[in-house]
Motif scaffolding. Structure first.
Motif, mmCIF file in Angstrom:
data_model
loop_
_atom_site.group_PDB
_atom_site.id
_atom_site.type_symbol
_atom_site.label_atom_id
_atom_site.label_comp_id
_atom_site.label_asym_id
_atom_site.label_seq_id
_atom_site.Cartn_x
_atom_site.Cartn_y
_atom_site.Cartn_z
ATOM 1 N N ARG A 1 0.794 -1.205 0.000
ATOM 2 C CA ARG A 1 0.000 0.000 0.000
ATOM 3 C C ARG A 1 0.838 1.273 0.000
ATOM 4 O O ARG A 1 0.316 2.358 0.062
ATOM 5 C CB ARG A 1 -0.916 0.012 1.216
ATOM 6 C CG ARG A 1 -1.925 -1.122 1.173
ATOM 7 C CD ARG A 1 -2.595 -1.256 2.491
ATOM 8 N NE ARG A 1 -1.651 -1.866 3.421
ATOM 9 C CZ ARG A 1 -1.963 -2.521 4.492
ATOM 10 N NH1 ARG A 1 -3.209 -2.647 4.824
ATOM 11 N NH2 ARG A 1 -1.067 -3.062 5.259
ATOM 12 N N MET A 2 2.144 1.180 -0.047
ATOM 13 C CA MET A 2 2.996 2.351 0.078
ATOM 14 C C MET A 2 3.206 3.034 -1.267
ATOM 15 O O MET A 2 3.584 2.415 -2.242
ATOM 16 C CB MET A 2 4.358 1.962 0.666
ATOM 17 C CG MET A 2 5.206 3.178 0.998
ATOM 18 S SD MET A 2 6.831 2.770 1.690
ATOM 19 C CE MET A 2 6.393 1.732 3.043
ATOM 20 N N GLY A 3 2.958 4.325 -1.280
ATOM 21 C CA GLY A 3 3.210 5.140 -2.467
ATOM 22 C C GLY A 3 4.559 5.827 -2.371
ATOM 23 O O GLY A 3 5.291 5.681 -1.381
ATOM 24 N N GLU A 4 4.906 6.600 -3.370
ATOM 25 C CA GLU A 4 6.210 7.257 -3.412
ATOM 26 C C GLU A 4 6.389 8.243 -2.266
ATOM 27 O O GLU A 4 7.468 8.333 -1.670
ATOM 28 C CB GLU A 4 6.388 7.967 -4.751
ATOM 29 C CG GLU A 4 6.523 7.000 -5.910
ATOM 30 C CD GLU A 4 6.612 7.713 -7.247
ATOM 31 O OE1 GLU A 4 6.935 8.907 -7.287
ATOM 32 O OE2 GLU A 4 6.348 7.048 -8.255
ATOM 33 N N PHE A 5 5.369 9.022 -1.983
ATOM 34 C CA PHE A 5 5.482 9.996 -0.902
ATOM 35 C C PHE A 5 5.719 9.300 0.433
ATOM 36 O O PHE A 5 6.567 9.713 1.226
ATOM 37 C CB PHE A 5 4.228 10.880 -0.831
ATOM 38 C CG PHE A 5 4.298 11.891 0.266
ATOM 39 C CD1 PHE A 5 5.063 13.039 0.110
ATOM 40 C CD2 PHE A 5 3.618 11.699 1.456
ATOM 41 C CE1 PHE A 5 5.149 13.975 1.118
ATOM 42 C CE2 PHE A 5 3.695 12.627 2.474
ATOM 43 C CZ PHE A 5 4.465 13.777 2.306
ATOM 44 N N GLN A 6 4.965 8.211 0.669
ATOM 45 C CA GLN A 6 5.145 7.470 1.911
ATOM 46 C C GLN A 6 6.548 6.868 1.998
ATOM 47 O O GLN A 6 7.157 6.842 3.066
ATOM 48 C CB GLN A 6 4.094 6.353 2.041
ATOM 49 C CG GLN A 6 2.702 6.861 2.272
ATOM 50 C CD GLN A 6 1.945 7.130 0.983
ATOM 51 O OE1 GLN A 6 2.481 7.018 -0.115
ATOM 52 N NE2 GLN A 6 0.695 7.509 1.109
ATOM 53 N N ALA A 7 7.059 6.392 0.884
ATOM 54 C CA ALA A 7 8.411 5.828 0.873
ATOM 55 C C ALA A 7 9.447 6.897 1.221
ATOM 56 O O ALA A 7 10.371 6.651 1.997
ATOM 57 C CB ALA A 7 8.718 5.207 -0.481
ATOM 58 N N ALA A 8 9.297 8.087 0.666
ATOM 59 C CA ALA A 8 10.228 9.181 0.970
ATOM 60 C C ALA A 8 10.146 9.561 2.440
ATOM 61 O O ALA A 8 11.168 9.791 3.097
ATOM 62 C CB ALA A 8 9.924 10.384 0.083
#
Length: 162
Positions: free
Chosen positions: A25-32
């Motif tokens: 469920r992780m998007g790019e913003f969450q990964a950053a």
């Protein structure tokens, strides 16, 4: 699109797991944000442990409430208590402004995806847990005032919902 959304969250769709999915469920913003926050992880875990200790002390002995066990290494990503009056307790807490969650209203062995592949089982402890489990708010950055408000709200509610 709807199926993709379901599959990225363990196959969850409208409160039920109809097929096996993934935890992606992780998007790019969450990964950053995660990469940025990794340096603070130990502090966040310490904050959660401290909040959990306060909950355990402040909620001990309340009628109709079973608390989670504390153990070394517990990350306290959730603080889940149990009550045979879970739904009434949850409603009372909502009236006091305390947000709670029920993460698994059906135990895993009763999820449709598994019932298609395995025989139905009667697992009374798992089924009771699913009916009784209620997660209280717990997060790094939770203020002392917020923790005390939750403790007092649960104590008031537990005395009234017996």
């Amino acid at each position: 699109m709807e199926r993709a959304m379901s599959l990225r969250n363990h196959g969850l769709h409208q409160g039920s797991h109809a097929e096996a999915g993934y935890n992606s469920r992780m998007g790019e913003f969450q990964a950053a944000a995660l990469v940025h926050g990794l340096g603070r992880l130990d502090d966040w875990l310490d904050q959660r442990r401290h909040i959990a200790q306060r909950y355990l002390a402040g909620l001990a002995g309340l009628p109709g409430i079973a608390l989670p066990r504390n153990s070394d290494g517990h990350a306290w990503n959730y603080f889940v208590l149990r009550s045979t009056q879970r739904d009434r307790l949850r409603a009372a807490l909502a009236q006091e402004g305390v947000d709670t969650r029920i993460y698994y209203s059906q135990p895993i062995h009763q999820q449709p995806v598994y019932l298609r592949h395995f025989p139905a089982l009667d697992l009374p402890n798992a089924q009771a847990h699913a009916r009784q489990a209620l997660a209280l708010p717990i997060f790094a950055g939770m203020s002392n005032t917020e923790v005390e408000q939750v403790i007092h709200a649960v104590a008031r509610a537990a005395r009234h919902v017996r």
